[in-house]
Design a protein around this motif. Structure first.
Motif, PDB file in Angstrom:
ATOM      1  N   MET A   1       0.963  -1.391  -0.153  1.00 20.11           N
ATOM      2  CA  MET A   1       0.098  -0.075   0.503  1.00 20.11           C
ATOM      3  C   MET A   1       1.038   1.513   0.268  1.00 20.11           C
ATOM      4  SD  MET A   1      -3.100   1.286  -0.074  1.00 20.11           S
ATOM      5  CE  MET A   1      -4.344   2.004   0.279  1.00 20.11           C
ATOM      6  N   LYS A   2       1.958   0.932   0.636  1.00 15.18           N
ATOM      7  CA  LYS A   2       3.208   2.623   0.931  1.00 15.18           C
ATOM      8  C   LYS A   2       3.751   2.485  -0.439  1.00 15.18           C
ATOM      9  CE  LYS A   2       4.280   1.907   5.903  1.00 15.18           C
ATOM     10  NZ  LYS A   2       5.595   1.359   6.536  1.00 15.18           N
ATOM     11  N   LYS A   3       4.023   1.736  -1.149  1.00 19.07           N
ATOM     12  CA  LYS A   3       4.464   1.619  -2.322  1.00 19.07           C
ATOM     13  C   LYS A   3       3.571   2.639  -3.614  1.00 19.07           C
ATOM     14  CE  LYS A   3       7.429  -2.021  -1.818  1.00 19.07           C
ATOM     15  NZ  LYS A   3       8.255  -3.463  -2.925  1.00 19.07           N
ATOM     16  N   LEU A   4       2.525   1.779  -3.171  1.00 20.68           N
ATOM     17  CA  LEU A   4       1.393   2.379  -4.744  1.00 20.68           C
ATOM     18  C   LEU A   4       0.902   4.426  -4.251  1.00 20.68           C
ATOM     19  CD1 LEU A   4      -0.832   1.927  -7.111  1.00 20.68           C
ATOM     20  CD2 LEU A   4      -2.392   1.355  -5.067  1.00 20.68           C
ATOM     21  N   PHE A   5       1.196   4.283  -2.938  1.00 19.71           N
ATOM     22  CA  PHE A   5       0.760   5.961  -2.193  1.00 19.71           C
ATOM     23  C   PHE A   5       1.808   6.887  -3.084  1.00 19.71           C
ATOM     24  CE2 PHE A   5       1.410   9.139   1.035  1.00 19.71           C
ATOM     25  CZ  PHE A   5       0.293   9.488   0.670  1.00 19.71           C
ATOM     26  N   VAL A   6       3.275   6.368  -2.738  1.00 19.39           N
ATOM     27  CA  VAL A   6       5.164   6.472  -3.375  1.00 19.39           C
ATOM     28  C   VAL A   6       3.986   6.795  -4.725  1.00 19.39           C
ATOM     29  CG1 VAL A   6       7.283   6.819  -3.257  1.00 19.39           C
ATOM     30  CG2 VAL A   6       5.505   6.216  -1.433  1.00 19.39           C
ATOM     31  N   ILE A   7       4.049   5.836  -5.665  1.00 19.40           N
ATOM     32  CA  ILE A   7       4.011   5.934  -7.040  1.00 19.40           C
ATOM     33  C   ILE A   7       3.092   7.182  -7.569  1.00 19.40           C
ATOM     34  CG2 ILE A   7       3.230   4.781  -9.543  1.00 19.40           C
ATOM     35  CD1 ILE A   7       4.579   2.051  -7.554  1.00 19.40           C
ATOM     36  N   ALA A   8       1.971   7.048  -7.078  1.00 21.38           N
ATOM     37  CA  ALA A   8       0.529   8.118  -7.018  1.00 21.38           C
ATOM     38  C   ALA A   8       1.731   9.453  -7.099  1.00 21.38           C
ATOM     39  CB  ALA A   8      -0.306   7.688  -6.346  1.00 21.38           C
TER      40      ALA A   8
ATOM     41  N   LEU B   1       3.620  14.400  -9.177  1.00 19.99           N
ATOM     42  CA  LEU B   1       5.008  15.243  -8.435  1.00 19.99           C
ATOM     43  C   LEU B   1       5.394  15.594 -10.157  1.00 19.99           C
ATOM     44  CD1 LEU B   1       6.271  17.458  -7.124  1.00 19.99           C
ATOM     45  CD2 LEU B   1       8.341  15.300  -7.282  1.00 19.99           C
ATOM     46  N   PHE B   2       5.179  14.787 -10.764  1.00 19.51           N
ATOM     47  CA  PHE B   2       5.733  14.861 -12.362  1.00 19.51           C
ATOM     48  C   PHE B   2       5.701  15.670 -13.321  1.00 19.51           C
ATOM     49  CE2 PHE B   2       9.149  10.970 -10.888  1.00 19.51           C
ATOM     50  CZ  PHE B   2      10.331  11.860 -11.371  1.00 19.51           C
TER      51      PHE B   2
END
Length: 142
Positions: free
Chosen positions: A1-8, A13-14
């Motif tokens: 879940m944390k990885k999905l949040f960081v990717i989002a 940002l980009f």
């Protein structure tokens, strides 16, 4: 879940960086910009004469200068707009003069001073004006 949040968050940002970059690439349209500029100088004393006003002002924090402004500049019409405008301030410590120019051409003077002539800032000048019919303040030394 944390990885999905960081990717989002990285995608957001980009994407904002991409949109910000594309909007800053627009060229500047010179027709929307003006050449009007202004200078504010502190006013120390206003001397009223028959033909106009003698303004004693502070020059760039070093020294004192004076300029003569005809009273007829305060009157204007559609062909010749007025070149002198008064604004009321409460104290003599907040008094200043604004010189408005369009490029290098003189446009108007705005005096922000106490309007009560009983104030110590006001005085009387008995000296005759050198040029009561002058049309600009090009000789002003700031």
């Amino acid at each position: 879940m944390k990885k999905l949040f960081v990717i989002a968050m990285l995608v957001c940002l980009f994407s904002t960086a991409v949109f910000a970059q594309s909007s800053s690439e627009e060229s500047r349209d010179d027709s929307k910009w003006t050449t009007i500029n202004y200078v504010n100088v502190p006013v120390l004393k206003v001397l009223e004469a028959k033909e106009g006003y003698v303004i004693i002002y502070q020059k760039n924090k070093v020294g004192v200068g004076s300029v003569e402004i005809p009273k007829k500049w305060a009157k204007g019409n559609t062909e010749n707009p007025r070149k002198l405008k008064f604004r009321a301030v409460n104290t003599a410590a907040g008094a200043y003069m604004t010189i408005v120019r369009d490029g290098s051409d003189f446009k108007r003077v705005i005096l922000s001073i106490p309007m009560n002539k009983q104030n110590s800032m006001w005085g009387i000048s008995k000296k005759a004006f050198e040029d009561p019919d002058k049309e600009s303040l090009e000789d002003l030394d700031l």
